[in-house]
Each structure stands twice: as structure tokens, then as C-alpha cells.
Design a protein around this motif. Sequence first.
Motif, PDB file in Angstrom:
ATOM      1  N   LYS A  83     -18.184  29.464 -18.334  1.00  0.00           N
ATOM      2  CA  LYS A  83     -18.395  28.075 -18.778  1.00  0.00           C
ATOM      3  C   LYS A  83     -17.072  27.336 -18.942  1.00  0.00           C
ATOM      4  N   GLU A  84     -16.068  28.005 -19.510  1.00  0.00           N
ATOM      5  CA  GLU A  84     -14.741  27.397 -19.661  1.00  0.00           C
ATOM      6  C   GLU A  84     -14.125  27.100 -18.290  1.00  0.00           C
ATOM      7  N   TYR A  85     -14.288  28.045 -17.390  1.00  0.00           N
ATOM      8  CA  TYR A  85     -13.763  27.906 -16.033  1.00  0.00           C
ATOM      9  C   TYR A  85     -14.421  26.722 -15.318  1.00  0.00           C
ATOM     10  N   GLU A  86     -15.741  26.690 -15.359  1.00  0.00           N
ATOM     11  CA  GLU A  86     -16.493  25.607 -14.712  1.00  0.00           C
ATOM     12  C   GLU A  86     -16.051  24.249 -15.262  1.00  0.00           C
TER      13      GLU A  86
ATOM     14  N   ASN B 188     -23.030  16.697  -8.383  1.00  0.00           N
ATOM     15  CA  ASN B 188     -24.407  16.841  -8.866  1.00  0.00           C
ATOM     16  C   ASN B 188     -25.463  16.637  -7.797  1.00  0.00           C
ATOM     17  N   GLU B 189     -25.254  15.689  -6.901  1.00  0.00           N
ATOM     18  CA  GLU B 189     -26.293  15.344  -5.929  1.00  0.00           C
ATOM     19  C   GLU B 189     -26.155  16.074  -4.598  1.00  0.00           C
ATOM     20  N   GLU B 190     -24.976  16.565  -4.308  1.00  0.00           N
ATOM     21  CA  GLU B 190     -24.791  17.235  -3.021  1.00  0.00           C
ATOM     22  C   GLU B 190     -24.445  18.706  -3.203  1.00  0.00           C
ATOM     23  N   LEU B 191     -23.247  18.970  -3.656  1.00  0.00           N
ATOM     24  CA  LEU B 191     -22.750  20.340  -3.672  1.00  0.00           C
ATOM     25  C   LEU B 191     -23.590  21.272  -4.540  1.00  0.00           C
ATOM     26  N   LEU B 192     -23.692  20.971  -5.816  1.00  0.00           N
ATOM     27  CA  LEU B 192     -24.370  21.899  -6.717  1.00  0.00           C
ATOM     28  C   LEU B 192     -25.883  21.903  -6.541  1.00  0.00           C
ATOM     29  N   LYS B 193     -26.415  20.860  -5.971  1.00  0.00           N
ATOM     30  CA  LYS B 193     -27.844  20.834  -5.669  1.00  0.00           C
ATOM     31  C   LYS B 193     -28.141  21.768  -4.489  1.00  0.00           C
ATOM     32  N   ASN B 194     -27.245  21.760  -3.495  1.00  0.00           N
ATOM     33  CA  ASN B 194     -27.417  22.590  -2.308  1.00  0.00           C
ATOM     34  C   ASN B 194     -26.894  24.010  -2.489  1.00  0.00           C
ATOM     35  N   ASP B 195     -25.899  24.168  -3.342  1.00  0.00           N
ATOM     36  CA  ASP B 195     -25.316  25.486  -3.591  1.00  0.00           C
ATOM     37  C   ASP B 195     -24.987  25.607  -5.079  1.00  0.00           C
ATOM     38  N   PRO B 196     -25.982  25.868  -5.919  1.00  0.00           N
ATOM     39  CA  PRO B 196     -25.772  25.892  -7.362  1.00  0.00           C
ATOM     40  C   PRO B 196     -24.786  26.965  -7.838  1.00  0.00           C
TER      41      PRO B 196
ATOM     42  N   PHE C  38     -21.871  27.701  -6.289  1.00  0.00           N
ATOM     43  CA  PHE C  38     -20.572  27.491  -5.660  1.00  0.00           C
ATOM     44  C   PHE C  38     -19.418  27.780  -6.625  1.00  0.00           C
ATOM     45  N   ILE C  39     -19.422  27.154  -7.783  1.00  0.00           N
ATOM     46  CA  ILE C  39     -18.325  27.356  -8.743  1.00  0.00           C
ATOM     47  C   ILE C  39     -18.390  28.758  -9.331  1.00  0.00           C
ATOM     48  N   LYS C  40     -19.583  29.282  -9.539  1.00  0.00           N
ATOM     49  CA  LYS C  40     -19.732  30.648 -10.058  1.00  0.00           C
ATOM     50  C   LYS C  40     -19.119  31.660  -9.084  1.00  0.00           C
ATOM     51  N   ASN C  41     -19.280  31.433  -7.798  1.00  0.00           N
ATOM     52  CA  ASN C  41     -18.689  32.333  -6.809  1.00  0.00           C
ATOM     53  C   ASN C  41     -17.164  32.235  -6.799  1.00  0.00           C
ATOM     54  N   LEU C  42     -16.623  31.041  -7.015  1.00  0.00           N
ATOM     55  CA  LEU C  42     -15.171  30.895  -7.136  1.00  0.00           C
ATOM     56  C   LEU C  42     -14.668  31.667  -8.354  1.00  0.00           C
TER      57      LEU C  42
ATOM     58  N   THR D 185      -2.305  25.463 -12.585  1.00  0.00           N
ATOM     59  CA  THR D 185      -1.632  25.416 -11.286  1.00  0.00           C
ATOM     60  C   THR D 185      -2.424  26.171 -10.232  1.00  0.00           C
ATOM     61  N   ASN D 186      -2.928  27.328 -10.596  1.00  0.00           N
ATOM     62  CA  ASN D 186      -3.712  28.122  -9.652  1.00  0.00           C
ATOM     63  C   ASN D 186      -5.126  27.583  -9.477  1.00  0.00           C
ATOM     64  N   LEU D 187      -5.694  27.028 -10.523  1.00  0.00           N
ATOM     65  CA  LEU D 187      -7.021  26.418 -10.388  1.00  0.00           C
ATOM     66  C   LEU D 187      -6.957  25.226  -9.431  1.00  0.00           C
ATOM     67  N   LEU D 188      -5.873  24.476  -9.506  1.00  0.00           N
ATOM     68  CA  LEU D 188      -5.681  23.360  -8.575  1.00  0.00           C
ATOM     69  C   LEU D 188      -5.501  23.877  -7.148  1.00  0.00           C
ATOM     70  N   GLY D 189      -4.881  25.032  -7.013  1.00  0.00           N
ATOM     71  CA  GLY D 189      -4.566  25.576  -5.701  1.00  0.00           C
ATOM     72  C   GLY D 189      -5.760  26.100  -4.935  1.00  0.00           C
ATOM     73  N   THR D 190      -6.746  26.646  -5.604  1.00  0.00           N
ATOM     74  CA  THR D 190      -7.877  27.209  -4.865  1.00  0.00           C
ATOM     75  C   THR D 190      -9.197  26.518  -5.186  1.00  0.00           C
ATOM     76  N   PRO D 191      -9.773  26.703  -6.385  1.00  0.00           N
ATOM     77  CA  PRO D 191     -11.098  26.118  -6.589  1.00  0.00           C
ATOM     78  C   PRO D 191     -11.116  24.592  -6.466  1.00  0.00           C
TER      79      PRO D 191
END
Length: 91
Positions: free
Chosen positions: A11-14, A38-46, A48-52, A77-83
Motif C-alpha cells: 500500500k505504501e509502495y502503490e 483509473n479508467e485505462e491502466l488499472l481497469k484493464n490490468d488491476p 500492474f502496480i502490484k507486479n512492479l 530515485t529508484n521508484l522514478l527509474g522503473t515503476p
Amino acid sequence: MKEKKYPMTYKEYEKRVIELFLETGNYSTKEEKLEFLNEELLKNDPDFIKNLYKDDCFYYDHPERFGIAAKYVFEDTNLLGTPVSNLEMLF
């Protein structure tokens, strides 16, 4: 009290990844980015962030494989770099 295994819970990460995503980029508003999330990414792949998060946890768990940088994977710095970068590319 049980000690956390990772520097951030899911939850903190998300929350932090979304905050950083909303703060970055010069070409769109926060509202446009929230709509995308909310309307595109997480609706189609809920998941996505959990997998990151799972990927970053794996990276964190294996400093022998990935070096000392693995211990810093949850820093901004690393969160900006990948997720966050992944979200920006999809947006």
C-alpha cells in the motif's frame, strides 16, 4: 511487534509510485494522469502496480545477485527509474 521485511508495504509502495507519477512530466495534468490510471491502466490490468512491487521485492531480496543497489530499490530515485518510468511510457 513484527518487523517489516521490506522498507515499504504494498500500500505504501502503490501510494508513493502514484504520487511520483502525478508529480512528474510536463505535458499533462494530474487529472489526466488519474483518469489514465483509473479508467485505462488499472481497469484493464488491476495488478500492474502490484507486479512492479513484486519485482522490486525480488530485487531487494537478492543483493548477492544485484549488488548493493538492491537495498535502495524502494527509494524515490529508484521508484522514478522503473515503476514511474513504466507508467510514463504507457501514458
